[in-house]
Design a protein around this motif. Sequence first.
Motif, PDB file in Angstrom:
ATOM      1  N   UNK A  46      -6.410   4.244  -1.972  1.00 24.91           N
ATOM      2  CA  UNK A  46      -5.250   3.832  -1.010  1.00 24.91           C
ATOM      3  C   UNK A  46      -4.251   2.984  -2.101  1.00 24.91           C
ATOM      4  N   UNK A  47      -2.913   3.201  -1.893  1.00 24.02           N
ATOM      5  CA  UNK A  47      -1.719   2.519  -2.502  1.00 24.02           C
ATOM      6  C   UNK A  47      -2.282   1.112  -2.282  1.00 24.02           C
ATOM      7  N   UNK A  48      -2.600   0.375  -1.264  1.00 27.55           N
ATOM      8  CA  UNK A  48      -2.752  -0.798  -0.948  1.00 27.55           C
ATOM      9  C   UNK A  48      -3.717  -1.542  -2.028  1.00 27.55           C
ATOM     10  N   UNK A  49      -4.588  -0.817  -2.626  1.00 25.99           N
ATOM     11  CA  UNK A  49      -5.435  -1.295  -3.784  1.00 25.99           C
ATOM     12  C   UNK A  49      -4.693  -1.512  -4.875  1.00 25.99           C
ATOM     13  N   UNK A  50      -3.401  -1.306  -4.859  1.00 26.70           N
ATOM     14  CA  UNK A  50      -2.582  -1.484  -6.292  1.00 26.70           C
ATOM     15  C   UNK A  50      -1.238  -2.414  -5.873  1.00 26.70           C
ATOM     16  N   UNK A  51      -1.645  -3.290  -4.726  1.00 32.41           N
ATOM     17  CA  UNK A  51      -0.428  -4.180  -4.301  1.00 32.41           C
ATOM     18  C   UNK A  51      -1.289  -5.381  -4.165  1.00 32.41           C
ATOM     19  N   UNK A  52      -0.577  -6.459  -4.282  1.00 30.97           N
ATOM     20  CA  UNK A  52      -1.063  -7.982  -3.967  1.00 30.97           C
ATOM     21  C   UNK A  52      -1.769  -7.921  -2.733  1.00 30.97           C
ATOM     22  N   UNK A  53      -3.046  -8.574  -2.380  1.00 32.47           N
ATOM     23  CA  UNK A  53      -3.761  -9.539  -3.296  1.00 32.47           C
ATOM     24  C   UNK A  53      -4.436  -8.696  -4.243  1.00 32.47           C
ATOM     25  N   UNK A  54      -4.760  -7.483  -4.215  1.00 33.27           N
ATOM     26  CA  UNK A  54      -5.721  -6.602  -5.091  1.00 33.27           C
ATOM     27  C   UNK A  54      -5.098  -6.386  -6.511  1.00 33.27           C
ATOM     28  N   UNK A  55      -4.169  -5.874  -6.709  1.00 29.63           N
ATOM     29  CA  UNK A  55      -3.683  -5.677  -8.031  1.00 29.63           C
ATOM     30  C   UNK A  55      -2.113  -5.383  -8.116  1.00 29.63           C
ATOM     31  N   UNK A  56      -1.804  -4.640  -9.098  1.00 31.70           N
ATOM     32  CA  UNK A  56      -0.223  -4.537  -8.922  1.00 31.70           C
ATOM     33  C   UNK A  56       0.224  -3.314 -10.129  1.00 31.70           C
ATOM     34  N   UNK A  57       1.195  -2.670  -9.550  1.00 30.42           N
ATOM     35  CA  UNK A  57       1.619  -1.598 -10.564  1.00 30.42           C
ATOM     36  C   UNK A  57       2.744  -2.075 -11.515  1.00 30.42           C
ATOM     37  N   UNK A  58       2.542  -1.808 -13.010  1.00 32.59           N
ATOM     38  CA  UNK A  58       3.626  -2.372 -13.565  1.00 32.59           C
ATOM     39  C   UNK A  58       4.329  -1.064 -14.442  1.00 32.59           C
ATOM     40  N   UNK A  59       5.637  -0.864 -14.451  1.00 35.16           N
ATOM     41  CA  UNK A  59       6.291   0.138 -15.313  1.00 35.16           C
ATOM     42  C   UNK A  59       7.194  -0.409 -16.239  1.00 35.16           C
ATOM     43  N   UNK A  60       7.139   0.120 -17.611  1.00 38.07           N
ATOM     44  CA  UNK A  60       8.030  -0.165 -18.523  1.00 38.07           C
ATOM     45  C   UNK A  60       9.106   0.630 -18.136  1.00 38.07           C
ATOM     46  N   UNK A  61      10.543   0.010 -18.219  1.00 41.75           N
ATOM     47  CA  UNK A  61      11.554   0.701 -17.948  1.00 41.75           C
ATOM     48  C   UNK A  61      12.469   0.802 -19.169  1.00 41.75           C
ATOM     49  N   UNK A  62      13.094   1.795 -19.430  1.00 42.49           N
ATOM     50  CA  UNK A  62      14.415   1.882 -20.363  1.00 42.49           C
ATOM     51  C   UNK A  62      15.534   0.999 -19.760  1.00 42.49           C
ATOM     52  N   UNK A  72      -1.725   0.547 -13.828  1.00 46.02           N
ATOM     53  CA  UNK A  72      -1.784  -0.442 -12.549  1.00 46.02           C
ATOM     54  C   UNK A  72      -3.295  -0.898 -12.635  1.00 46.02           C
ATOM     55  N   UNK A  73      -3.445  -1.766 -12.017  1.00 48.81           N
ATOM     56  CA  UNK A  73      -4.889  -2.388 -11.955  1.00 48.81           C
ATOM     57  C   UNK A  73      -5.360  -2.798 -10.253  1.00 48.81           C
ATOM     58  N   UNK A  74      -6.503  -2.554  -9.944  1.00 43.66           N
ATOM     59  CA  UNK A  74      -6.840  -2.855  -8.826  1.00 43.66           C
ATOM     60  C   UNK A  74      -8.361  -3.787  -9.037  1.00 43.66           C
ATOM     61  N   UNK A  75      -8.463  -4.540  -7.772  1.00 40.48           N
ATOM     62  CA  UNK A  75      -9.516  -5.527  -7.763  1.00 40.48           C
ATOM     63  C   UNK A  75     -10.900  -4.482  -7.850  1.00 40.48           C
ATOM     64  N   UNK A  76     -11.651  -4.949  -8.945  1.00 42.70           N
ATOM     65  CA  UNK A  76     -12.873  -4.229  -8.919  1.00 42.70           C
ATOM     66  C   UNK A  76     -14.067  -5.162  -8.305  1.00 42.70           C
TER      67      UNK A  76
END
Length: 171
Positions: A46-62, A72-76
């Motif tokens: 679920x998308x929620x696993x990649x949002x606070x407080x579980x984790x976060x999605x990071x993008x590198x943008x030009x 991304x990371x999620x809480x393991x």
Amino acid sequence: MTSAPELAIAQVTVADPRVQPLLRELGDEYSRRYGKDAHAELARYPDEEFTAPYGGVLLLLLERGEAVAGGAFRRYDATTAELKRIWTHSAHRRRGLARRVVAELEREASARGHRRIYLTTGPRQPEARGLYLATGYTPLFDTAADPETIGPLPFEKHLPVVTHQGKAASL
């Protein structure tokens, strides 16, 4: 001589429209490598696993806002973050972007209190295996074995404890 565009890091949700092209290309590539539709696997969590407080999605943008790499990371578990979906757009590979994504994910996971990173990569992804070995991850499998006989290849990395002054402390 023109310099490379500056890259900016943006924390976003999985639903952010800039994430979709990366996930689509990732699913297409996994489907080609493994011979089955991988898009459902990418949507397994679920998308929620990649949002606070579980984790976060990071993008590198030009500079122009185009997503060129992400992850991304999620809480393991209570002290461990699991890296997922490390990806560089095919038009932007061989520039060190995946290394930067991994470093940023590690930094953010550490800032959120995680002390260990865990991840798996597929046996048909030698580039990913090389990335994790080159960035200090410990393989939790026999590296001499045929990867196809192992299945998902697990790795771990212990993160340094960061003091309030922002310096790494030894345990």
